[in-house]
Design an enzyme around this catalytic site. Structure first.
Site, PDB file in Angstrom:
ATOM      1  NE  ARG A   1       7.854  50.008  26.450  1.00  0.00           N
ATOM      2  CZ  ARG A   1       7.807  48.967  25.623  1.00  0.00           C
ATOM      3  NH1 ARG A   1       8.910  48.495  25.080  1.00  0.00           N
ATOM      4  NH2 ARG A   1       6.657  48.386  25.339  1.00  0.00           N
TER       5      ARG A   1
ATOM      6  CG  HIS B   1       9.055  50.915  21.322  1.00  0.00           C
ATOM      7  ND1 HIS B   1      10.283  50.625  21.865  1.00  0.00           N
ATOM      8  CD2 HIS B   1       9.288  51.350  20.056  1.00  0.00           C
ATOM      9  CE1 HIS B   1      11.225  50.880  20.976  1.00  0.00           C
ATOM     10  NE2 HIS B   1      10.650  51.328  19.864  1.00  0.00           N
TER      11      HIS B   1
ATOM     12  CE1 TYR C   1       4.954  45.410  24.467  1.00  0.00           C
ATOM     13  CE2 TYR C   1       3.933  46.061  22.380  1.00  0.00           C
ATOM     14  CZ  TYR C   1       4.705  46.374  23.498  1.00  0.00           C
ATOM     15  OH  TYR C   1       5.211  47.637  23.643  1.00  0.00           O
TER      16      TYR C   1
END
Length: 386
Positions: free
Chosen positions: A273, A277, A286
């Site tokens: 990705r 998100h 993260y």
């Protein structure tokens, strides 16, 4: 006295009843140790050039679609958008391997797959805009509603596929899910039912590295997600999710297997990705930029473009033509999304149940009373109704 101490114990060899034995040899069900690839290998020579060119055009269009939808969130025209940038090869292949009679069961990140299957881009974004429950008729294109709860679409896919087979309909269901969804109970229930019933289903896991902020290593200790297939008695396939030709081939084989009545397949596509998100997420908390940059070298659009140009199937003019077509799509989407929708508030209670429950009827009556009071106020002023 134990069994071994009983008379004749030496001849006693207790064995479990036959039902415990596995139905199939597990070895053929195991995935390959490395993700399957086509681009950059000898296998690419067997791929139809026309298919490669179509995949390229759709990837370029998909990349632009993701960029435009992300921009619409910043302009306030979308409430949220979970981008599939970097995963376009998975999205496009999932749409192209299905026949018109088949069904696609997407997750919330799979708007691009729905659009590639022929769904109106605006209708695909209606849910994410917050306008309607779904925004399109699932039966028209045989695309189930975009599913926001994780993995709940998987049992639905199994149920539809099993019912179709019982009716004698030649239908395959392809159910898409992210790596995070494989940690949900619905995932395991769906695979178990599908394998026992030999339902014509393909489970397609897009392993993009993170379930929001949780890396895969924090979710499972399995060698791969594809290995989970063995526990249910179905084949597991592992594929490079950024290799459009490889994903198309593996999914095509899984769909054909399901159509032949040989049961379900679990396909894991290893991808990444590239963006957060959703537009509400801060991915820098993260993961590090160097990781994202490393994956950019394995970008699905660049991989396919390089293959096509090296083989003389695509030149600068062809690349520009694909980009121009994508820009026309983006402009049309932008113009249509910038128009304020005409919404009927009472539609909120439609298409929830086949027959409205007493609670829904009560809520609908309450909203109708509020709307009537507001209209009366607008027509007659604040003294109306006194």
């Amino acid at each position: 006295m134990t069994v071994q101490e009983l008379p004749g114990a030496a001849a006693y060899r207790p064995t479990p009843p036959p039902a415990w034995k596995p139905i199939t040899d597990p070895a053929p069900l195991l995935p390959d140790p490395e993700p399957y690839r086509v681009l950059g290998t000898d296998a690419v020579a067997d791929v139809d050039p026309e298919l490669l060119l179509r995949l390229h055009a759709e990837l370029v269009r998909g990349r632009r679609y993701n960029a435009q939808a992300t921009a619409l969130t910043k302009q306030g025209r979308l409430a949220v958008y979970p981008s599939s940038t970097g995963q376009e090869a998975c999205e496009i292949a999932a749409a192209l391997v299905l026949e018109d009679r088949d069904w696609l069961f997407p997750s919330y990140r799979d708007t691009l797959a729905a659009v590639a299957r022929g769904l109106d881009p605006v209708e695909a974004l209606t849910l994410l805009r917050g306008d309607r429950h779904t925004g399109y008729d699932p039966r028209e294109r045989r695309i189930a509603p975009l599913c926001t709860p994780l993995a709940t679409q998987l049992p639905h896919a199994v149920g539809l596929a099993h019912a179709a087979r019982l009716k004698g309909d030649d239908v395959v269901a392809l159910a898409m899910v992210g790596d995070g969804g494989t940690s949900e109970g619905d995932f395991h229930e769906a695979l178990n039912f599908a394998a026992v019933w030999k339902a014509p289903v393909v489970f397609f896991v897009q392993n993009n590295g993170f379930a929001i902020s949780v890396p895969l290593a924090k979710q499972t200790a399995a060698p791969s997600l594809a290995h989970k297939a063995v526990g249910y008695g179905m084949p597991g396939r592992l594929v490079d999710g950024n290799d459009a030709a490889a994903v198309h081939q593996v999914l095509s084989e899984a769909v054909a297997r399901a159509r032949r009545g040989e049961g379900p397949t679990l396909v894991e596509a290893v991808t990444y990705r590239m963006e957060a998100h959703t537009n509400a997420d801060d991915a820098t908390r993260y993961r590090v930029d160097s990781e994202v940059e490393a994956w950019k070298a394995h970008d699905p659009v660049r991989l396919l473009e390089r293959e096509l140009t090296e083989r003389g199937l695509l030149d600068d003019a062809g690349i520009e033509q694909a980009k121009e077509a994508a820009e026309r799509m983006a402009a049309a989407l932008r113009d249509r999304m910038n128009a304020d929708p005409e919404l009927a508030p009472m539609d909120l209670f439609a298409h929830v149940y086949a027959e409205q429950t007493s609670q829904l009827r009560e809520q609908a009556a309450g909203l109708r009373a509020e709307l009537d009071a507001e209209q009366d106020h607008d027509e007659h002023g604040p003294e109306a109704g006194r």
